[in-house]
Design a protein around this motif. Structure first.
Motif, mmCIF file in Angstrom:
data_model
loop_
_atom_site.group_PDB
_atom_site.id
_atom_site.type_symbol
_atom_site.label_atom_id
_atom_site.label_comp_id
_atom_site.label_asym_id
_atom_site.label_seq_id
_atom_site.Cartn_x
_atom_site.Cartn_y
_atom_site.Cartn_z
ATOM 1 N N GLN A 1 -9.130 6.748 -10.969
ATOM 2 C CA GLN A 1 -8.562 5.512 -11.493
ATOM 3 C C GLN A 1 -9.600 4.618 -12.172
ATOM 4 O O GLN A 1 -10.784 4.717 -11.899
ATOM 5 C CB GLN A 1 -7.919 4.714 -10.349
ATOM 6 C CG GLN A 1 -6.960 5.529 -9.533
ATOM 7 C CD GLN A 1 -6.420 4.750 -8.351
ATOM 8 O OE1 GLN A 1 -5.237 4.659 -8.195
ATOM 9 N NE2 GLN A 1 -7.280 4.181 -7.536
ATOM 10 N N ARG B 1 0.946 4.208 -2.881
ATOM 11 C CA ARG B 1 0.645 5.591 -2.523
ATOM 12 C C ARG B 1 1.735 6.525 -3.044
ATOM 13 O O ARG B 1 1.457 7.589 -3.585
ATOM 14 C CB ARG B 1 0.526 5.698 -1.000
ATOM 15 C CG ARG B 1 -0.330 6.856 -0.560
ATOM 16 C CD ARG B 1 -0.879 6.688 0.841
ATOM 17 N NE ARG B 1 0.091 6.185 1.793
ATOM 18 C CZ ARG B 1 -0.072 5.073 2.521
ATOM 19 N NH1 ARG B 1 -1.182 4.367 2.403
ATOM 20 N NH2 ARG B 1 0.845 4.672 3.374
ATOM 21 N N THR C 1 -4.154 4.635 -5.369
ATOM 22 C CA THR C 1 -4.694 4.056 -4.151
ATOM 23 C C THR C 1 -5.205 2.662 -4.479
ATOM 24 O O THR C 1 -5.847 2.454 -5.510
ATOM 25 C CB THR C 1 -5.857 4.896 -3.603
ATOM 26 O OG1 THR C 1 -6.680 5.274 -4.700
ATOM 27 C CG2 THR C 1 -5.359 6.133 -2.905
ATOM 28 N N ALA D 1 0.806 -1.226 0.000
ATOM 29 C CA ALA D 1 0.000 0.000 0.000
ATOM 30 C C ALA D 1 0.842 1.282 0.000
ATOM 31 O O ALA D 1 0.564 2.184 -0.799
ATOM 32 C CB ALA D 1 -0.969 -0.020 1.169
#
Lengths: 508, 157
Positions: free
Chosen positions: A429, A352, A357, A348
């Motif tokens: 996204q 980032r 995300t 993660a």
């Protein structure tokens, strides 16, 4: 630093070792083969071996020296130039605006001698990149810093000014480590990288070098069969009790698994030894490799999309692999692994940093059209299903049942694909999830897409579904079997994001 | 339904279907030669290659160009171009002008005779790296190119 320079003289040694290696190993085989087969003939050849070797080495030495003398490079005001070639000269110039990045690579021999190969990546892809082999490690690092500073000055002056305030614009800060793999992690990764490729390699090598062996391999194998060694082994197995038979089979399976895991571990150690991903001012810097050590920098703005993968078994233990789809897809897909074997909580932060995300369960996931998977299931089960019926009618009940089971498995597979293949859209996204047992996620930035296409075959048109394809630099992103309305809604939303930002103003 | 999907498509220049028919005739030539060879060799009765040729001519010169012409179209708005094509396999592609890397206008000799041209949009994507819109009147293609060019601030990275 505008004068012409030569590469490190030790490159001659690397060049020699490489060509000699490829010349001497086969020569040794030939001599060994000749020596064991016919000693009289060998005595005739023997006095010539040393002079021939001396000539081979001499020619190589001359070639390596000429190559070194005739290669020069210059880091100029506007471009990097390299001139090379012993007889036919090649002069190449790459302007700074076109240099995307400078990467360093160390193969085994250069590494022992402290040399690196410098690659100036232009995004031209593959062979046409400008390379310098070899310079010393320190020189390579210096070249990279100089060229990078010049590239920055050329394309993004404000960034340099900001860095300049800190006092030393040239020296790259080491950055923080985002992800690293220790030996223990590598070992576990290796176990999951189970591979039986070693058997294929052995067979291939046997075929390749068979002529060098002092005996005929195939005759030998034929003899082995004729002598009934194997048949005897089979008879022996047949003579065992059921328990012993099962034990023997289990033993064979375990042996194959152990070999597969061992080769997986070896391969992983060679490729990912001391894997380390740093976040530097310029982007992501990845170093890895045991025999060939690579040092690659991927600028953040060049990351187009993320790919998150896992395997059937490793997924149960929470292991995933993350890689980038980058503008320059130069050295194959393996090149952009940023965290090949990691837990979700390690992945993660990397995502980032790259400006993405990871989608959670809360994302607005949609399934593809059920009609699409129904049609696929029917088409796939058609042939085995029909064959099963024919077999049962003709009285081959067992074959028929097996075929029917196959058709059933195919249908069940499509059902699960319908359940697990999904797509989602969030404000920044486009996301896709494909696969059922070993899922694979793709996360692309909406603004970094280049075109949108809705495609329909004859069946799809009749049944009202379609394939949605996005133009993605350096990769592919498509969604199969979407309902037409769904695809049109996604297309409209993504196009509005794309049209709002001009290509030249994309974050760089 | 979104506005973009309901906009009526602009038809291509009618000479485009003529060009496709002529291309169909050209494609018939090797078949014609094969048919004549079969007839001369007298291996088969004359009506066998005759009927096959007639069917091929109907498909290549009349049916396919008509279907192709009808299935194609485009729609240009102030920030994107939509290209629709395909008789059996439909493709409906949209390229935003802000993602066009560079543009070509091409003409082959046949197209030049009929005053039509192809407009080609190149993007940086792996899929749809170049999107071709054939069958535009040459003047129209040039006008469209200039309009799209005005949106392309820089030709490359």
């Amino acid at each position: 630093m505008h004068e012409w320079l030569r590469v490190n003289p030790l490159s001659m040694a690397v060049q020699m070792l490489r060509t000699l290696g490829s010349a001497i190993v086969p020569a040794a085989f030939v001599i060994f083969g000749a020596g064991t087969q016919d000693s009289e003939k060998f005595a005739e050849i023997a006095p010539w071996i040393i002079p021939v070797l001396v000539v081979i080495i001499g020619v190589n030495l001359l070639g390596a020296w000429l190559g070194w003398v005739r290669l020069r490079y210059r880091v100029g005001e506007a471009d990097v130039r390299v001139e090379q070639g012993i007889l036919s000269r090649q002069a190449r110039s790459v302007p700074y605006e076109r240099i995307q990045d400078v990467s360093l690579e160390q193969k085994l021999i250069p590494r022992l001698l402290g040399l690196v190969e410098v690659k100036f990546e232009t995004g031209a892809g593959g062979k046409e990149e400008l390379k310098l082999s070899y310079v010393s490690e320190a020189e390579g690092e210096k070249l990279r810093e100089t060229v990078r500073a010049l590239v920055e000055g050329e394309t993004a002056a404000p960034a340099v000014a900001a860095a300049g305030e800190a006092g030393e614009p040239a020296a790259e800060p080491t950055g923080e480590t985002l992800f690293a793999m220790d030996t223990r992690r590598l070992f576990v990764f290796g176990l999951f990288n189970f591979s039986l490729v070693v058997f294929a390699v052995l067979i291939g090598a046997l075929q390749q070098f068979e002529f060098l062996l002092p005996f005929d391999l195939w005759d030998y194998l034929a003899d082995l069969f004729r002598q009934d060694t194997i048949a005897q082994a089979g008879d022996a197995l047949a003579g065992y009790t059921l328990v012993a038979q099962i034990a023997a089979i289990a033993y064979a399976v375990v042996a194959v698994v152990v070999v597969g895991m061992a080769s997986g571990v070896v391969r992983t150690f060679v490729q990912d030894w001391q894997f380390r991903l740093d976040r530097t001012a310029k982007g992501f810097r990845r170093r890895r490799g045991l025999l060939t050590r690579t040092d690659v920098v991927m600028p953040v703005h060049r990351v187009q999309a993320l790919v998150l993968k896992t395997g059937i078994i490793r997924r149960r233990f929470g292991w995933y692999g993350l890689s980038f789809i980058s503008l320059a897809q130069d050295a194959g897909s393996a090149n952009h692994d940023v965290a090949p074997f990691a837990k979700m909580e390690e992945i993660a932060p990397i995502a980032r940093e790259a400006g993405f995300t990871l989608p959670g369960e809360s994302a607005d996931w949609h399934r593809a059209s059920a009609d699409y998977y129904f049609d696929r299931a029917v088409l796939q089960a058609l042939v085995p299903g029909a064959a099963a019926m024919a077999a049962i009618v003709l009285g081959y009940t067992l074959v028929g049942l097996l075929l029917a089971a196959l058709a059933g498995v195919l249908v069940v597979g499509e059902y699960f694909l319908w359940r697990f293949v999904r797509h989602a859209l969030d404000p920044q996204q486009v996301m896709s999830r494909v696969g059922w047992l070993a899922p694979r996620w793709q996360i692309a930035n909406r603004v970094k897409l280049h075109s949108v296409e809705i495609a329909q075959g004859p069946l799809a048109r009749r049944r009202g579904y379609c394939t949605l394809r996005f133009g993605l630099a350096g990769g592919r992103l498509s969604f199969r079997g979407l309902s037409l309305d769904d695809a049109r809604a996604m297309r409209a939303a993504v196009l509005d994001s794309i049209a709002a930002v001009d290509f030249a103003h994309l974050p760089r | 339904m979104h506005l973009m999907d309901t906009e009526p498509l602009t038809k291509l220049d009618p000479s485009y279907s003529t060009v496709m028919r002529i291309e169909g005739v050209l494609a018939l030539i090797p078949l014609l030669i094969a048919g004549i060879a079969l007839y001369v060799a007298a291996e088969v009765p004359a009506w066998v290659p005759g009927i096959a040729l007639a069917i091929a001519a109907l498909v290549l010169v009349f049916y396919l160009p008509m279907k192709r012409y009808r299935s194609r179209g485009y729609h240009i708005s102030d920030d994107r171009l939509r290209v629709v094509k395909g008789v059996m396999f439909h493709a409906d592609t949209v390229v935003p002008f802000s993602r066009v890397q560079h543009l070509d206008v091409e003409q082959n000799p046949l197209e030049r005779m009929f005053g039509i041209a192809r407009l080609i949009l190149h993007t940086a994507g792996t899929h749809n790296a170049s999107v071709t819109l054939p069958g535009l009147a040459h003047d129209n293609a040039i006008t469209m190119r200039e309009a799209i060019r005005a949106h392309v601030k820089r030709e490359s990275l």
